[in-house]
Write a protein that holds these residues in place. Structure first.
Motif, PDB file in Angstrom:
ATOM      1  N   VAL A 145       0.843  -1.197   0.000  1.00 50.19           N
ATOM      2  CA  VAL A 145       0.000   0.000   0.000  1.00 50.19           C
ATOM      3  C   VAL A 145       0.879   1.248   0.000  1.00 50.19           C
ATOM      4  CG1 VAL A 145      -1.722   1.327   1.297  1.00 50.19           C
ATOM      5  CG2 VAL A 145      -1.923  -1.171   1.132  1.00 50.19           C
ATOM      6  N   ASP A 146       0.590   2.151  -0.939  1.00 48.08           N
ATOM      7  CA  ASP A 146       1.286   3.436  -1.033  1.00 48.08           C
ATOM      8  C   ASP A 146       0.250   4.428  -1.529  1.00 48.08           C
ATOM      9  OD1 ASP A 146       2.807   5.664  -1.786  1.00 48.08           O
ATOM     10  OD2 ASP A 146       4.550   4.420  -2.245  1.00 48.08           O
ATOM     11  N   ASP A 147      -0.124   5.387  -0.684  1.00 46.49           N
ATOM     12  CA  ASP A 147      -1.223   6.280  -1.078  1.00 46.49           C
ATOM     13  C   ASP A 147      -0.753   7.533  -1.806  1.00 46.49           C
ATOM     14  OD1 ASP A 147      -0.159   7.738   0.954  1.00 46.49           O
ATOM     15  OD2 ASP A 147      -1.941   7.691   2.239  1.00 46.49           O
ATOM     16  N   ARG A 148       0.510   7.573  -2.193  1.00 40.48           N
ATOM     17  CA  ARG A 148       0.968   8.698  -3.004  1.00 40.48           C
ATOM     18  C   ARG A 148       0.416   8.564  -4.422  1.00 40.48           C
ATOM     19  NH1 ARG A 148       7.315   8.213  -1.918  1.00 40.48           N
ATOM     20  NH2 ARG A 148       6.697   6.029  -1.720  1.00 40.48           N
ATOM     21  N   PRO A 149       0.444   9.648  -5.196  1.00 35.66           N
ATOM     22  CA  PRO A 149       0.036   9.523  -6.597  1.00 35.66           C
ATOM     23  C   PRO A 149       0.900   8.503  -7.338  1.00 35.66           C
ATOM     24  CG  PRO A 149       0.186  11.829  -5.949  1.00 35.66           C
ATOM     25  CD  PRO A 149       0.751  11.029  -4.820  1.00 35.66           C
ATOM     26  N   LEU A 150       0.403   8.116  -8.510  1.00 36.06           N
ATOM     27  CA  LEU A 150       1.009   7.016  -9.268  1.00 36.06           C
ATOM     28  C   LEU A 150       2.517   7.191  -9.507  1.00 36.06           C
ATOM     29  CD1 LEU A 150       0.461   4.439 -10.887  1.00 36.06           C
ATOM     30  CD2 LEU A 150      -0.183   5.893 -12.827  1.00 36.06           C
ATOM     31  N   THR A 151       2.914   8.362  -9.995  1.00 36.71           N
ATOM     32  CA  THR A 151       4.328   8.538 -10.386  1.00 36.71           C
ATOM     33  C   THR A 151       5.280   8.376  -9.192  1.00 36.71           C
ATOM     34  OG1 THR A 151       3.825   9.820 -12.346  1.00 36.71           O
ATOM     35  CG2 THR A 151       5.979  10.216 -11.347  1.00 36.71           C
ATOM     36  N   PRO A 152       5.096   9.089  -8.088  1.00 38.80           N
ATOM     37  CA  PRO A 152       6.026   8.867  -6.966  1.00 38.80           C
ATOM     38  C   PRO A 152       5.939   7.458  -6.375  1.00 38.80           C
ATOM     39  CG  PRO A 152       4.330  10.487  -6.365  1.00 38.80           C
ATOM     40  CD  PRO A 152       4.202  10.236  -7.836  1.00 38.80           C
ATOM     41  N   ALA A 153       4.742   6.870  -6.411  1.00 37.44           N
ATOM     42  CA  ALA A 153       4.605   5.508  -5.861  1.00 37.44           C
ATOM     43  C   ALA A 153       5.417   4.509  -6.683  1.00 37.44           C
ATOM     44  CB  ALA A 153       3.132   5.104  -5.804  1.00 37.44           C
ATOM     45  N   VAL A 154       5.385   4.658  -8.007  1.00 39.00           N
ATOM     46  CA  VAL A 154       6.162   3.748  -8.864  1.00 39.00           C
ATOM     47  C   VAL A 154       7.644   4.082  -8.767  1.00 39.00           C
ATOM     48  CG1 VAL A 154       6.627   3.087 -11.268  1.00 39.00           C
ATOM     49  CG2 VAL A 154       4.264   3.216 -10.446  1.00 39.00           C
ATOM     50  N   ASP A 155       7.976   5.371  -8.828  1.00 41.32           N
ATOM     51  CA  ASP A 155       9.394   5.765  -8.767  1.00 41.32           C
ATOM     52  C   ASP A 155      10.081   5.232  -7.516  1.00 41.32           C
ATOM     53  OD1 ASP A 155      10.030   6.979 -11.106  1.00 41.32           O
ATOM     54  OD2 ASP A 155       9.639   9.017 -10.410  1.00 41.32           O
ATOM     55  N   ALA A 156       9.326   5.196  -6.430  1.00 41.52           N
ATOM     56  CA  ALA A 156       9.907   4.728  -5.163  1.00 41.52           C
ATOM     57  C   ALA A 156      10.350   3.274  -5.253  1.00 41.52           C
ATOM     58  CB  ALA A 156       8.890   4.892  -4.032  1.00 41.52           C
ATOM     59  N   ARG A 157       9.803   2.545  -6.248  1.00 43.93           N
ATOM     60  CA  ARG A 157      10.167   1.122  -6.410  1.00 43.93           C
ATOM     61  C   ARG A 157      11.193   0.914  -7.515  1.00 43.93           C
ATOM     62  NH1 ARG A 157       5.902   2.432  -3.405  1.00 43.93           N
ATOM     63  NH2 ARG A 157       6.042   1.037  -1.632  1.00 43.93           N
ATOM     64  N   LEU A 158      11.665   1.985  -8.138  1.00 42.05           N
ATOM     65  CA  LEU A 158      12.604   1.811  -9.252  1.00 42.05           C
ATOM     66  C   LEU A 158      14.081   1.830  -8.857  1.00 42.05           C
ATOM     67  CD1 LEU A 158      10.954   3.772 -12.210  1.00 42.05           C
ATOM     68  CD2 LEU A 158      10.936   1.320 -11.746  1.00 42.05           C
ATOM     69  N   PRO A 159      14.492   2.578  -7.843  1.00 38.27           N
ATOM     70  CA  PRO A 159      15.935   2.747  -7.656  1.00 38.27           C
ATOM     71  C   PRO A 159      16.729   1.472  -7.467  1.00 38.27           C
ATOM     72  CG  PRO A 159      14.746   4.324  -6.326  1.00 38.27           C
ATOM     73  CD  PRO A 159      13.730   3.382  -6.914  1.00 38.27           C
ATOM     74  N   GLU A 160      16.070   0.424  -6.989  1.00 39.68           N
ATOM     75  CA  GLU A 160      16.876  -0.766  -6.691  1.00 39.68           C
ATOM     76  C   GLU A 160      17.143  -1.652  -7.910  1.00 39.68           C
ATOM     77  OE1 GLU A 160      13.966  -2.364  -4.144  1.00 39.68           O
ATOM     78  OE2 GLU A 160      13.705  -0.276  -3.548  1.00 39.68           O
ATOM     79  N   ARG A 161      16.474  -1.373  -9.061  1.00 41.51           N
ATOM     80  CA  ARG A 161      16.630  -2.353 -10.139  1.00 41.51           C
ATOM     81  C   ARG A 161      17.970  -2.184 -10.864  1.00 41.51           C
ATOM     82  NH1 ARG A 161      16.634   1.692 -11.135  1.00 41.51           N
ATOM     83  NH2 ARG A 161      16.236   3.065 -12.890  1.00 41.51           N
ATOM     84  N   SER A 162      18.344  -3.232 -11.582  1.00 40.83           N
ATOM     85  CA  SER A 162      19.569  -3.208 -12.379  1.00 40.83           C
ATOM     86  C   SER A 162      19.302  -4.040 -13.621  1.00 40.83           C
ATOM     87  CB  SER A 162      20.711  -3.844 -11.589  1.00 40.83           C
ATOM     88  OG  SER A 162      20.449  -5.224 -11.461  1.00 40.83           O
ATOM     89  N   GLU A 163      20.294  -4.129 -14.478  1.00 39.43           N
ATOM     90  CA  GLU A 163      20.119  -4.902 -15.710  1.00 39.43           C
ATOM     91  C   GLU A 163      19.719  -6.342 -15.405  1.00 39.43           C
ATOM     92  OE1 GLU A 163      22.402  -5.189 -19.903  1.00 39.43           O
ATOM     93  OE2 GLU A 163      22.404  -3.445 -18.612  1.00 39.43           O
TER      94      GLU A 163
END
Ligand SMILES: Nc1nc2c(ncn2[C@@H]2O[C@H](COP(=O)(O)OP(=O)(O)OP(=O)(O)O)[C@@H](O)[C@H]2O)c(=O)[nH]1
Ligand SMILES: C[C@H](OP(=O)(O)O)C(=O)O
Length: 215
Positions: free
Chosen positions: A67-85
């Motif tokens: 659950v993340d009640d922020r708007p779509l863009t910040p909610a998704v961005d918060a899950r992006l930094p950890e990814r890699s190739e």
């Protein structure tokens, strides 16, 4: 690959207000969510629902819900930094009622630093992010913005041409596509509520309880 499925749990699918009540929109949105989760599951990935609120469902889903009640863009961005190739993140919208395992597999296998299945009206219906600097910017022609962002950061963009993934269900006329091409719960949810196809000379429309609602 981690697969996120964003879901607006509180007041989903407001653009369907002309043809569905608030309760009906909530039930239909959940039916589409279930179909999307099942298609991802059939490709062999365990999706995570990224929801604005806890999901209260009579029939539980097996996917974990964050659950993340922020708007779509910040909610998704918060899950992006950890990814890699080696550990890409996919984001697949919950309103892709036509999504099939084959269509999703093509997206997941498309390669590129960023792979996007654009939606009609220049949305971003599904994407896979492998580039560490990519951030999302949803709404308002997000495919155009995402294409610009990939160019700015020097990332390769793979654009996936898919009828099934380009058809997000936003407006009353889109319900036709659910009845024609939907695979499971979403078309059943509409039929239970009395929707049917209405053939005319031109495009097929939908009708409900004898009233034409779209053509
Ligand atoms: N987590 C999260 N998901 C969202 C949010 N807004 C929309 N979504 C989801 O993102 C996808 C695309 O949503 P949209 O079609 O833009 O919005 P919608 O709320 O479904 O429909 P409308 O109210 O008609 O705009 C759907 O899977 C929504 O459930 C949000 O603020 N947070
Ligand atoms: C999430 C948003 O959906 P749309 O508003 O285009 O349906 C987008 O694709 O940027």
């Amino acid at each position: 690959m981690r697969v996120l499925v964003p879901f607006a749990a509180d007041a989903p699918k407001t653009r369907l207000e002309p043809v569905l009540s608030a309760d009906e929109r909530a039930a239909f949105a959940r039916a589409m969510l279930r179909d999307v989760l099942a298609a991802i599951d059939a490709v062999g990935y365990e999706p995570t629902v990224l929801s604005t609120a806890p999901l209260e469902l009579e029939e539980p889903i097996s996917a974990p819900v964050v659950v993340d009640d922020r708007p779509l863009t910040p909610a998704v961005d918060a899950r992006l930094p950890e990814r890699s190739e080696d550990d890409p993140v996919a984001v697949v919208m919950a309103d892709l009622a036509l999504a099939t395992p084959d269509a999703l597999e093509r997206l997941f296998a498309a390669g590129g630093d960023v792979a996007i299945a654009p939606g009609r009206g220049a949305g971003t219906n599904a994407l896979v992010v492998r580039h560490p600097e990519f951030r999302v910017d949803y709404h308002g022609g997000s495919f155009l913005d995402h294409r610009e962002i990939t160019a700015e950061i020097g990332a390769d963009l793979a654009v996936v041409d898919s009828f099934r993934l380009s058809t997000d269900i936003d407006e009353p006329a889109d319900l036709v596509e659910v009845l024609v091409h939907g695979t499971d719960r979403a078309p059943a949810s509409l039929r239970e509520r009395g929707f049917e196809l209405e053939a005319d000379d031109g495009r097929v429309g939908i009708a409900r309880a004898g009233n034409a609602t779209s053509s």
